[in-house]
Design an enzyme around this catalytic site. Structure first.
Site, mmCIF file in Angstrom:
data_model
loop_
_atom_site.group_PDB
_atom_site.id
_atom_site.type_symbol
_atom_site.label_atom_id
_atom_site.label_comp_id
_atom_site.label_asym_id
_atom_site.label_seq_id
_atom_site.Cartn_x
_atom_site.Cartn_y
_atom_site.Cartn_z
ATOM 1 N N GLN A 143 -7.973 -0.488 3.261
ATOM 2 C CA GLN A 143 -8.802 -1.077 4.308
ATOM 3 C C GLN A 143 -10.102 -1.704 3.810
ATOM 4 O OE1 GLN A 143 -8.127 -1.443 7.570
ATOM 5 N NE2 GLN A 143 -6.131 -0.473 7.405
ATOM 6 N N HIS B 206 -1.892 -7.948 2.456
ATOM 7 C CA HIS B 206 -1.897 -8.447 3.842
ATOM 8 C C HIS B 206 -3.061 -7.925 4.665
ATOM 9 C CE1 HIS B 206 -0.342 -5.064 6.436
ATOM 10 N NE2 HIS B 206 -0.044 -4.577 5.241
ATOM 11 N N CYS C 185 2.606 5.597 20.246
ATOM 12 C CA CYS C 185 3.349 5.170 21.438
ATOM 13 C C CYS C 185 4.734 4.655 21.103
ATOM 14 C CB CYS C 185 2.552 4.106 22.196
ATOM 15 S SG CYS C 185 2.058 2.687 21.207
ATOM 16 N N GLY D 157 0.792 -1.217 0.000
ATOM 17 C CA GLY D 157 0.000 0.000 0.000
ATOM 18 C C GLY D 157 0.827 1.271 0.000
ATOM 19 N N THR E 47 12.228 -7.429 -10.605
ATOM 20 C CA THR E 47 11.756 -8.798 -10.821
ATOM 21 C C THR E 47 10.493 -9.046 -10.000
ATOM 22 O OG1 THR E 47 13.999 -9.580 -11.228
ATOM 23 C CG2 THR E 47 12.355 -11.238 -10.625
#
Length: 399
Positions: A182, A204, A328, A74, A240
């Protein structure tokens, strides 16, 4: 002692690879490993596999196969879309329009282009994270060369009026890019009817492998290459090909879009029960994002008087995997730019928790989180100076 129970509710961050996807990939790691750019016969299988995956992605998006280009994910797709259009159209203008709640792959790319002489308008959003189409149209100038607004927000789950935004871009003959990372498998996508010129996605996020994504580029869109080198991807994206990854992406998107309605029905039922349970059991909790126009698996809630990092650590100790909008890991402890853009005060933004459900989640998982989270919030509030100063008594409705 028994094995610790793990409840994974961070599917917006990443997903596992489905067995069917992995099974499809394995032969291209071991048997069909030839470089597609070679001319000997054993590479025919790899070339055919890439063509098949391109067709699978195109079908899922309502696009043509020769409008699909494979990338590393992404972030690369977003960078290519924005930098590519900006570079190719620089003689026409130097103005880009985006929103304040974009993923950092978009925001940081726009910030980079500002240093290169481009101007960027960052559109505001309402309390739910929605971009107003009227605000978009008002921001367009004769120098505008790109509009890039995400399809659905990764933190609060709000789904933008993409078709309407795209129609405005089309009316003004400006390329419209959307970061749809998303939404694949959660929302039906049709690039033609939704007026999308360029679209980014990543495998993913829908039970495919990491390190592979795709960029849809409508025929006729003026865009420069991001990566230069060999002639792969029809001379548009050098390097590639990640054959196994591309095969996995194709299989994953085919499976993810086969029954979106059925998937949404199951996940929504779990999400709604969990969301209602949290809001009923824990006082001073605020739901972030649009109550209805949101991704089916997304829950983002801010809890007053405590910080999200503390919630995450205590949930992790109980085996619950979630996330927060605060940065964080950067050491800055800055609140989410998305929540601030919706008008949420800094002190409340710090206490945000995102739970995102997916295929692995069950009713038992929901029950477990509803048993654990109220106790965690109550304990953290008992240690919070802000909570003590508020004069409130009794942390949560814990049974």
């Amino acid at each position: 002692m028994g094995e610790k129970r793990i409840v994974y509710m961070d599917h917006s961050a990443t997903t596992y690879v489905r067995k069917e996807v992995l099974d499809a990939m394995i032969p291209y790691h071991i048997e069909f490993f030839g470089n597609p750019s070679s001319i000997y016969s054993i590479t025919r299988a790899t070339k055919k596999a890439i063509d098949t995956a391109r067709e699978q992605v195109a079908k899922a998006l309502g696009a043509e196969p020769d409008e699909i280009y494979f990338t590393s994910g992404g972030s690369e797709s977003d960078n290519w879309a924005i930098k590519g259009v900006a570079s190719a159209n620089r003689k026409k203008g130097n103005h880009i329009i985006t929103s304040k709640i974009e993923h950092h792959a978009v925001l940081h790319t726009c910030e980079y282009l500002e240093k290169e002489g481009f101007t960027v308008t960052y559109l505001p959003v309402d309390q739910y994270g929605l971009v107003d189409p009227a605000e978009l149209e008002k921001a367009i100038t004769d120098q505008t060369i790109l509009i890039t607004i995400m399809y659905a927000n990764n933190e609060i789950g709000t789904i933008e009026p993409v078709a309407e935004l795209g129609a405005i871009a089309r009316k003004h003959k400006i390329p419209f890019h959307t970061d749809a990372v998303q939404v694949i498998g959660n929302v039906p996508v049709d690039v033609k009817t939704q007026n999308i010129d360029i679209l980014s996605l990543s495998a993913h996020k829908f039970y495919g492998p990491k390190g592979v994504g795709a960029l849809y580029i409508r025929k006729g869109t003026k865009i420069d290459n991001l990566i230069h080198g060999g002639g792969q991807e029809r001379r548009r994206r050098a390097g590639t090909e990640n054959i196994a990854g591309i095969v996995g992406l194709g299989k994953a998107i085919e499976l993810a879009t086969a029954d979106i309605e059925g998937h949404n029905r199951r996940i929504r039922a779990l999400r709604d029960r969990l969301m209602k349970g949290i809001l009923d059991k824990i006082p001073d909790a605020h739901l972030n994002g649009h109550p209805e126009k949101r991704l089916v698996g997304n829950i983002n809630i801010s809890f007053k008087f405590i910080e999200g990092e503390g919630i995450l650590l205590w949930l992790d100790d109980e085996g619950i995997c979630a996330s927060t909008g605060s940065a964080c890991t950067s050491g800055s402890l800055e609140p989410s730019h998305v929540l601030l853009a919706t008008g949420l005060p800094v002190e409340i933004s710090h206490g945000s928790l995102r739970l995102t459900l997916g295929n692995v989640n069950t009713d038992a998982d929901v029950d477990f989180v509803l048993a654990v989270l109220p106790k965690v919030v109550s304990r953290l509030r008992e240690m919070s100076p802000l909570y003590l100063k508020s004069g409130k008594e009794g942390g949560c409705n814990v049974q």
